[in-house]
Design a protein around this motif. Structure first.
Motif: not given
Ligand code: UN1
Length: 476
Positions: A400-412
């Motif tokens: 989350n430490d970014t000025e952007f916020g388009l797409s965020s993924g997790i592999c779990t």
């Protein structure tokens, strides 16, 4: 081949034109694209204004018929259009054909949306009064599209604009006039009244401002860089013009200890390097927990180095060239920046192909921390870095430490972490065990924070931008 503009129902050449160069083979010139002077842009705006009330009065059936015709033809010609796309933009043939099919499906989806109208009739709080809430077209919309999805992004702006009754001026990116011209050519045979759709190719620095500054253009939808997007937002704000922006990303992919290693590596490889990393949804930061870090880096490095880079039209190619010399230089500069910041880079060098083109090896940067420029600025190329973290909590914080916020993924494989991440990732789109890029066409697309501005594109949510809400009160 010439790619003329399409203004008020007429094909128009211009005295000035720009070569459409194949990035896989610079000796291959696909044709020359018209470059509209300002008077031509003005004529397109006037034609759209004349046509707007005509199309606003069209029936849902007319709109369906036009969009369904375009969708069917694109789908029937997806190999040919996909080949054109790969030839002018450089993504692999499979990706080009896939994108052409997606454009056809988008037109089909919005053909259906034209029929599925929404509206409410409510009882008033006052006795005897009726209230209707309906949607009207915005009017004339200016659509400014980027080079990285030469057919899908024009489709996902043009199709909803027309489905909801607007007149359109499309200004495609200068690097990819072929696909925009192909869409215009199909639309010219679709039964659409003249002037409802206009194609205006020309200098971004001239055509863009002409559309944005004109009081006769009611709304602007733009996909492109953050810098240009901010300028457009400011100009539209001053004019109280409706605006929708899709801009950059610095999309993280979190890989937790409990992830399935093969799924994680394939997901990251796809997200970072497919389409040569030239997607605003590309994964560029792999945030990896300690227990899986060594195995993940070893496997991803091996698969990255094994990617076959080559001519987009060669069936064996897994990663095509970079789109042009300027973008290639930017990518190579970022590889140098990553190295000078202390990152360990594998790949990332310029490559020679069988033909002269803008080839580079995909770059994986390890030993990075999130504060480095390589982890903060969008490269828009096949360059991804790895950040090592202790546990899920730190991974989420870094993601989350970014000025952007388009797409965020997790592999779990953990339901607990997947659910927590979906709720707490600061992004418009969240992917679990799937690449950050490569989205469906029937659901909303867009980001939070610095990635997007205005209402969502695609799916049923697209009507928010392309319509204005009207509330009518009647005392019968
Ligand atoms: C996708 O990831 O499937 O410019 C689409 C871009 C985005 C589209 C991404 N607007 O890369």
């Amino acid at each position: 081949m010439e790619f003329p503009n399409f203004i008020g129902g007429n094909w128009e050449q211009t005295s000035d034109s720009v070569a459409n160069v194949n990035p896989s083979d610079v000796s291959d010139i696909l044709g020359h694209a018209a470059q509209a002077p300002l008077q031509h842009v003005e004529r397109a705006i006037d034609a759209a204004n004349t046509a707007a009330p005509v199309w606003a009065a069209s029936t849902p059936q007319q709109r369906f018929d036009v969009l369904d015709f375009v969708g069917s033809e694109i789908l029937a010609r997806k190999e040919e259009l996909g080949t054109l796309l790969s030839r002018e933009e450089g993504k692999t043939l499979a990706e080009g054909i896939g994108e052409a099919a997606r454009a056809g499906q988008i037109f089909k989806f919005f053909a259906g949306e034209a029929l599925r109208q929404r509206g409410d009739r409510l009882a008033s709080v006052r006795p005897g009064v009726e209230v209707d809430v309906t949607r009207s077209p915005v009017g004339v919309v200016g659509l400014i599209t980027p080079w990285n999805f030469p057919i899908a992004i024009p489709a996902w702006k043009v199709a909803p604009a027309l489905a909801f009754g607007n007149a359109v001026i499309l200004k495609p990116a200068a690097l990819v006039p072929g696909c925009a011209h192909a869409i215009a050519e199909i639309l010219s045979r679709s039964g659409l009244p003249e002037g409802v759709f206009n194609l205006v190719m020309g200098k971004g620095s001239e055509v863009g401002p002409a559309l944005i500054d004109s009081p006769k253009v009611n709304a602007i939808s733009f996909t492109g860089s953050v810098g240009t997007g901010k300028g457009i937002a400011a100009a539209c704000g001053l004019r109280l013009k409706k605006v929708q922006l899709e801009m950059g990303g610095k999309n993280p992919m979190v890989v937790l200890d409990d992830a399935d290693l093969d799924i994680a590596v394939d997901t990251c490889l796809n997200g970072a390097f497919f389409s040569t990393g030239q997607r605003c949804t590309a994964s560029s930061r792999f945030v990896v927990t300690e227990g899986i870090y060594q195995r993940f880096v070893a496997s991803l490095s091996e698969k990255t180095a094994a990617l076959r880079v080559g001519n987009a039209l060669d069936a064996a190619t897994q990663m095509g060239p970079v789109v042009d010399a300027r973008q290639l230089q930017q990518n190579l500069d970022y590889v140098d920046i990553a190295r000078s910041e202390g990152g360990t880079v594998s790949g990332g060098q310029r490559l020679n192909g069988a033909t002269e083109g803008f080839y580079m090896a995909p770059a994986l940067v390890t030993e990075t921390v999130n504060a480095m420029r390589i982890n903060r600025e969008e490269v828009f190329g096949p360059v991804a870095s790895v950040i090592r973290v202790k546990d899920y909590d730190e991974a989420l914080m870094v993601a989350n430490d970014t000025e952007f916020g388009l797409s965020s993924g997790i592999c779990t494989t953990s339901l607990k972490y997947a659910s927590h991440f979906k709720a707490n990732a600061q992004a418009g789109m969240v992917m679990v065990n799937l690449p950050t890029a490569g989205v469906d066409y029937h659901v909303p697309f867009g980001g939070s924070k610095g990635s997007s501005f205005g209402s969502r594109e695609q799916g049923s949510y697209a009507c928010e931008f392309y319509t204005t809400v009207k509330t009518a009160y009647t005392l019968p």
